[in-house]
Design a protein around this motif. Structure first.
Motif, PDB file in Angstrom:
ATOM      1  N   ARG A 103      38.804  20.998 -15.969  1.00  0.00           N
ATOM      2  CA  ARG A 103      37.669  20.332 -16.181  1.00  0.00           C
ATOM      3  C   ARG A 103      36.381  21.005 -16.651  1.00  0.00           C
ATOM      4  NH1 ARG A 103      37.366  15.074 -15.783  1.00  0.00           N
ATOM      5  NH2 ARG A 103      35.312  14.852 -14.495  1.00  0.00           N
ATOM      6  N   SER A 104      36.951  22.319 -16.877  1.00  0.00           N
ATOM      7  CA  SER A 104      35.451  23.267 -17.287  1.00  0.00           C
ATOM      8  C   SER A 104      35.103  22.890 -18.646  1.00  0.00           C
ATOM      9  CB  SER A 104      36.154  24.487 -17.262  1.00  0.00           C
ATOM     10  OG  SER A 104      37.141  24.782 -18.315  1.00  0.00           O
ATOM     11  N   GLY A 105      33.802  23.430 -18.947  1.00  0.00           N
ATOM     12  CA  GLY A 105      33.317  23.149 -20.392  1.00  0.00           C
ATOM     13  C   GLY A 105      34.044  23.638 -21.405  1.00  0.00           C
ATOM     14  N   TRP A 106      34.844  24.881 -21.218  1.00  0.00           N
ATOM     15  CA  TRP A 106      35.141  25.545 -22.302  1.00  0.00           C
ATOM     16  C   TRP A 106      36.530  24.989 -22.709  1.00  0.00           C
ATOM     17  CZ3 TRP A 106      39.944  27.823 -21.142  1.00  0.00           C
ATOM     18  CH2 TRP A 106      40.161  28.263 -19.942  1.00  0.00           C
ATOM     19  N   CYS A 107      37.108  24.513 -21.416  1.00  0.00           N
ATOM     20  CA  CYS A 107      38.690  23.829 -21.481  1.00  0.00           C
ATOM     21  C   CYS A 107      38.352  22.414 -22.407  1.00  0.00           C
ATOM     22  CB  CYS A 107      39.077  23.650 -20.032  1.00  0.00           C
ATOM     23  SG  CYS A 107      40.970  23.524 -20.204  1.00  0.00           S
ATOM     24  N   SER A 108      37.531  21.721 -22.280  1.00  0.00           N
ATOM     25  CA  SER A 108      37.387  20.649 -22.752  1.00  0.00           C
ATOM     26  C   SER A 108      36.850  20.562 -24.378  1.00  0.00           C
ATOM     27  CB  SER A 108      36.334  19.523 -22.080  1.00  0.00           C
ATOM     28  OG  SER A 108      35.115  20.280 -22.186  1.00  0.00           O
ATOM     29  N   LYS A 109      36.006  21.994 -24.412  1.00  0.00           N
ATOM     30  CA  LYS A 109      35.597  22.092 -25.839  1.00  0.00           C
ATOM     31  C   LYS A 109      36.825  22.519 -26.785  1.00  0.00           C
ATOM     32  CE  LYS A 109      30.763  23.870 -25.411  1.00  0.00           C
ATOM     33  NZ  LYS A 109      30.227  24.920 -25.076  1.00  0.00           N
ATOM     34  N   LEU A 110      37.780  23.499 -26.266  1.00  0.00           N
ATOM     35  CA  LEU A 110      39.128  23.814 -26.770  1.00  0.00           C
ATOM     36  C   LEU A 110      39.907  22.469 -26.872  1.00  0.00           C
ATOM     37  CD1 LEU A 110      40.946  26.244 -27.400  1.00  0.00           C
ATOM     38  CD2 LEU A 110      42.097  25.982 -25.154  1.00  0.00           C
ATOM     39  N   GLY A 111      39.984  21.573 -26.001  1.00  0.00           N
ATOM     40  CA  GLY A 111      40.735  20.353 -26.189  1.00  0.00           C
ATOM     41  C   GLY A 111      40.211  19.647 -27.239  1.00  0.00           C
ATOM     42  N   LYS A 112      38.943  19.339 -27.516  1.00  0.00           N
ATOM     43  CA  LYS A 112      38.139  18.810 -28.591  1.00  0.00           C
ATOM     44  C   LYS A 112      38.646  19.396 -30.001  1.00  0.00           C
ATOM     45  CE  LYS A 112      34.423  16.355 -26.445  1.00  0.00           C
ATOM     46  NZ  LYS A 112      33.279  16.285 -25.988  1.00  0.00           N
ATOM     47  N   PHE A 113      38.569  20.667 -29.825  1.00  0.00           N
ATOM     48  CA  PHE A 113      38.775  21.484 -31.065  1.00  0.00           C
ATOM     49  C   PHE A 113      40.162  21.381 -31.573  1.00  0.00           C
ATOM     50  CE2 PHE A 113      40.510  25.346 -33.069  1.00  0.00           C
ATOM     51  CZ  PHE A 113      39.770  25.299 -34.419  1.00  0.00           C
ATOM     52  N   ILE A 114      41.272  21.380 -30.706  1.00  0.00           N
ATOM     53  CA  ILE A 114      42.707  21.141 -31.103  1.00  0.00           C
ATOM     54  C   ILE A 114      42.895  19.726 -31.261  1.00  0.00           C
ATOM     55  CG2 ILE A 114      45.222  21.070 -30.204  1.00  0.00           C
ATOM     56  CD1 ILE A 114      43.974  23.316 -28.297  1.00  0.00           C
ATOM     57  N   LYS A 115      42.082  18.639 -30.832  1.00  0.00           N
ATOM     58  CA  LYS A 115      42.250  17.391 -30.790  1.00  0.00           C
ATOM     59  C   LYS A 115      42.014  16.813 -32.336  1.00  0.00           C
ATOM     60  CE  LYS A 115      40.850  12.966 -28.580  1.00  0.00           C
ATOM     61  NZ  LYS A 115      39.770  12.648 -27.674  1.00  0.00           N
ATOM     62  N   GLU A 116      40.798  17.527 -32.821  1.00  0.00           N
ATOM     63  CA  GLU A 116      40.093  17.319 -34.155  1.00  0.00           C
ATOM     64  C   GLU A 116      41.358  17.917 -35.300  1.00  0.00           C
ATOM     65  OE1 GLU A 116      36.416  18.908 -34.294  1.00  0.00           O
ATOM     66  OE2 GLU A 116      35.519  17.286 -32.973  1.00  0.00           O
ATOM     67  N   LYS A 117      41.822  19.235 -35.077  1.00  0.00           N
ATOM     68  CA  LYS A 117      42.530  19.702 -36.034  1.00  0.00           C
ATOM     69  C   LYS A 117      44.173  19.176 -35.749  1.00  0.00           C
ATOM     70  CE  LYS A 117      39.704  22.963 -37.517  1.00  0.00           C
ATOM     71  NZ  LYS A 117      39.137  23.044 -38.654  1.00  0.00           N
ATOM     72  N   PHE A 118      44.621  19.103 -34.594  1.00  0.00           N
ATOM     73  CA  PHE A 118      45.952  18.981 -34.437  1.00  0.00           C
ATOM     74  C   PHE A 118      46.415  17.530 -34.058  1.00  0.00           C
ATOM     75  CE2 PHE A 118      45.196  23.529 -34.408  1.00  0.00           C
ATOM     76  CZ  PHE A 118      45.961  23.967 -35.563  1.00  0.00           C
ATOM     77  N   GLY A 119      45.537  16.848 -33.415  1.00  0.00           N
ATOM     78  CA  GLY A 119      45.856  15.455 -32.845  1.00  0.00           C
ATOM     79  C   GLY A 119      45.650  15.712 -31.159  1.00  0.00           C
ATOM     80  N   LYS A 120      45.637  14.339 -30.740  1.00  0.00           N
ATOM     81  CA  LYS A 120      45.526  14.125 -29.098  1.00  0.00           C
ATOM     82  C   LYS A 120      46.551  14.522 -28.393  1.00  0.00           C
ATOM     83  CE  LYS A 120      44.215  10.583 -25.873  1.00  0.00           C
ATOM     84  NZ  LYS A 120      44.269   9.148 -25.611  1.00  0.00           N
ATOM     85  N   LYS A 121      47.812  14.684 -28.549  1.00  0.00           N
ATOM     86  CA  LYS A 121      48.934  14.878 -27.801  1.00  0.00           C
ATOM     87  C   LYS A 121      48.950  16.361 -27.544  1.00  0.00           C
ATOM     88  CE  LYS A 121      52.777  11.744 -27.903  1.00  0.00           C
ATOM     89  NZ  LYS A 121      54.000  11.318 -28.338  1.00  0.00           N
ATOM     90  N   LEU A 122      48.805  17.434 -28.754  1.00  0.00           N
ATOM     91  CA  LEU A 122      48.706  18.786 -28.582  1.00  0.00           C
ATOM     92  C   LEU A 122      47.619  19.151 -27.782  1.00  0.00           C
ATOM     93  CD1 LEU A 122      50.743  21.084 -29.633  1.00  0.00           C
ATOM     94  CD2 LEU A 122      48.816  21.436 -31.300  1.00  0.00           C
ATOM     95  N   SER A 123      46.477  18.712 -27.569  1.00  0.00           N
ATOM     96  CA  SER A 123      45.372  19.040 -27.360  1.00  0.00           C
ATOM     97  C   SER A 123      45.666  19.039 -25.687  1.00  0.00           C
ATOM     98  CB  SER A 123      44.189  18.093 -27.584  1.00  0.00           C
ATOM     99  OG  SER A 123      43.569  17.742 -26.474  1.00  0.00           O
ATOM    100  N   GLY A 124      45.955  18.155 -25.310  1.00  0.00           N
ATOM    101  CA  GLY A 124      46.206  17.796 -23.879  1.00  0.00           C
ATOM    102  C   GLY A 124      47.340  18.926 -23.215  1.00  0.00           C
ATOM    103  N   LYS A 125      48.473  19.004 -24.189  1.00  0.00           N
ATOM    104  CA  LYS A 125      49.275  19.945 -23.532  1.00  0.00           C
ATOM    105  C   LYS A 125      48.954  21.372 -23.714  1.00  0.00           C
ATOM    106  CE  LYS A 125      53.168  17.214 -25.032  1.00  0.00           C
ATOM    107  NZ  LYS A 125      53.815  16.941 -26.175  1.00  0.00           N
ATOM    108  N   VAL A 126      47.946  21.916 -24.727  1.00  0.00           N
ATOM    109  CA  VAL A 126      47.414  23.218 -24.712  1.00  0.00           C
ATOM    110  C   VAL A 126      46.626  23.456 -23.567  1.00  0.00           C
ATOM    111  CG1 VAL A 126      46.022  24.961 -25.882  1.00  0.00           C
ATOM    112  CG2 VAL A 126      47.939  23.473 -27.331  1.00  0.00           C
TER     113      VAL A 126
END
Lengths: 79, 522
Positions: free
Chosen positions: B319-342
């Motif tokens: 739930r940390s800020g950096w984790c959700s930022k990273l998640g958003k970045f991966i979501k934009e670049k590579f899609g929702k599925k990968l973002s959650g997994k990373v």
């Protein structure tokens, strides 16, 4: 937003997250009632509910919510 | 004072008798006195660390609560209220961070300092920088890993608003030092324990007998099973290169049973002793070797440690800020599925790295933790593939055969992990694994494993008893109730057999050391 509407929308979120259209949640539904609701899915579920209702759960809610009723309480307060 | 010593039997008898003689209102005071006596009997020096941790977290919690009380926001507008809440949260965050960091700094200095500087010095050596670090000679206070987790969990709970702050220092000191749990857990939560700990429980005959029965079974697990199998495990591990694959595999299985009987035995003695006084502690095990998957195993093994890591590390990281930022970045670049997994993989690796490290300042513990991290990540990522396989081949998951195979698979993976856990270093661990999987190694060896046939037979029967009780535990049936419902003769026969098997078959003999509970060292 009334509680029925919250539960209707929660049903959709749960069905989507757990990939099971037959899920119907109620006030007393707990993690033990839904196959696959572990700590990993809990976080996925929380994020999905936050997106659906445009709210943010605090850590107290994330950790201490005991059933879907508790979740609906927070949604009612925040939304 | 170790649970399997005569001293402890005398201690618990006296403690229980005096507990019920004390006025109800002050029974918790007696528990505090006896808990400190119990803890300080190991070493008076250890008390300094315990009092320090208690005082820091007590003050931090009270301070946070006082700040909340002082912040009167009822007369403010909605926007002002929001801002005031934010400011308050920020100040509370500083206090909780200070208390948590201070406690972990002490733990780090005592437990991990030498390991860290030695590794830094070795790494520097690789780059040609030679230096000999100053090493600490501080002894590890017993139970410090357990109570540090308990007190930090408490201040975080107060910060989150899950628990109120305890305003009585001595009551709080009891929560930290309560003798059945201070050495090896279970790691308690204030919100659960405070309800039962300070209440002056009345004497109940039935509760006392049930507590004694549970303690007796704990002695049975520890003295008849764990300490007997330990002889074989120690023998094979010490001379692993002279044993064949069969003995090595057997030693791994024996160790799996030994560590369970050792730790769960301790828990049964702790929870049983506490139950006599009416105080219920959290369960730490739920028949873990009947788990059908590794994630399930960790929900049933050392439950209070797992839930600590979940609530105070896994959730905050996810739930940390950096984790959700990273998640958003991966979501934009590579899609929702990968973002959650990373993000899940990062959080899980954090949890398992620290779970390994919690057990000891050594690479073999860290590798053991990372091994579980990898297994759990793989089982999460590959779940859809397994599901597809099961569907394609129309495998019925409800069939006992399917479940049995899953349980055996999980047990085998857990045993493999124990090789890292039990070994004294990486060379030994990889030496054993290499030998088990090497075709050139002999299948078996003429060397004995330290147990004769009679001992092996006793072990086999005792393990069968353990398995039967675990079948009950897995079904959440209280075996003591089941025995209590039997006719008088049968009931007492069970009690006497248990008592005499501990006396007769308990491993005492020369060289017996009652201070050898595995989890004491953590």
């Amino acid at each position: 937003m009334d509680r029925n509407e919250i539960f209707e929308r929660l049903n959709d979120v749960f069905a989507d997250v757990f990939d099971d259209d037959t899920i119907t949640v109620s006030e007393d539904t707990t993690a033990a009632d839904i196959d696959g609701w572990d700590s990993l899915m809990h976080i996925t579920l929380i994020s999905a509910v936050e997106d659906e209702f445009d709210i943010k759960f605090d850590m107290k809610s994330v950790v201490a919510m005991k059933n879907v009723g508790d979740m609906a309480d927070v949604i009612e307060q925040e939304a | 004072m170790v649970f399997t010593s005569l001293k402890f039997i005398l201690f618990i008898t006296a403690t229980v008798i005096i507990y019920f003689l004390f006025p109800k209102k002050y029974r918790w005071v007696w528990l505090l006195l006896s808990s400190y006596f119990f803890y300080l009997s190991a070493s008076i020096k250890y008390g300094v660390f315990l009092v320090f941790s208690t005082a820091v977290t007590f003050s931090a919690a009270v301070l946070m609560e006082k700040l909340t009380e002082k912040a009167d926001i009822s007369s403010l507008s909605k926007e002002e209220r929001k801002q005031a809440k934010k400011r308050l949260q920020k100040r509370k965050k500083l206090i909780v961070a200070f208390a948590v960091i201070l406690n972990f700094a002490v733990l780090f200095l005592i437990k991990y300092y030498n390991f860290t500087v030695l590794n830094i010095s070795a790494l520097a050596g690789v780059f040609g920088i030679e230096f000999s670090p100053v090493l600490s000679s501080l002894l590890l206070p017993v139970g410090i890993s357990f109570y540090t987790f308990q007190v930090t969990g408490y201040v975080i709970d107060v910060y989150r608003g899950i628990s109120g702050a305890e305003r009585n220092f001595f009551k709080y000191a009891l929560f930290v030092s309560y003798f059945p749990q201070i050495m090896q857990g279970p790691i308690g939560r204030f919100s659960q324990l405070s309800e039962t700990l300070y209440y002056g429980h009345a004497f109940e005959y039935e509760r006392m007998t049930r507590g004694i029965q549970r303690m007796m079974f704990g002695f049975f697990e520890k003295l008849v099973i764990a300490d007997r199998l330990a002889i074989a495990v120690d023998t094979v591990w010490a001379q692993y290169s002279s044993y064949g694959r069969i003995e090595l595999i057997l030693a791994c299985i024996f160790y799996a049973i030994q560590i369970y009987a050792d730790f769960a035995g301790y828990m049964d003695i702790a929870l049983g002793a506490s139950e006599i006084m009416g105080i219920r502690l959290s369960e730490n095990f739920k028949a873990p070797y009947f788990s059908a998957s590794v994630p399930e195993f960790w929900r049933r093994w050392h439950i209070t440690l797992g839930s600590w890591f979940r609530d105070y590390l896994f959730y905050p990281v996810m739930r940390s800020g950096w984790c959700s930022k990273l998640g958003k970045f991966i979501k934009e670049k590579f899609g929702k599925k990968l973002s959650g997994k990373v993000t899940t993989v990062i959080a899980l690796m954090c949890v398992w790295f620290f779970t390994g490290m919690w057990h000891g300042a050594s690479w073999h513990y860290i590798i053991w933790g990372v091994y579980y991290g990898i297994l759990i990540i793989l089982s999460t990522l590959l779940a859809p593939v397994f599901d597809g396989f099961v569907q394609k081949h129309s495998i019925d998951r409800s069939k006992p055969l399917y479940k049995s195979v899953q349980i055996l698979k999980t047990f085998a993976l857990v045993c493999l992990g124990y090789i890292f856990f039990r070994s004294t270093g990486m060379t030994q661990a990889f030496g054993i694994i290499g030998r088990i999987f090497s075709v050139s190694a002999p299948l078996n060896s003429p060397a004995g494993i330290g147990l004769d046939k009679a001992d092996l037979l006793v072990a086999l029967i005792a393990v069968a008893v353990l398995i039967i009780t675990d079948i009950y535990r897995a079904k959440e049936v209280d075996i003591r109730e089941a025995v209590a419902a039997k006719p008088l003769v049968l009931r007492w026969a069970v009690y006497f057999i248990l008592l005499f098997s501990v006396i007769i078959f308990g491993v005492y003999g020369p060289g017996y050391s009652s201070s050898s509970f595995i989890y004491f060292q953590f």
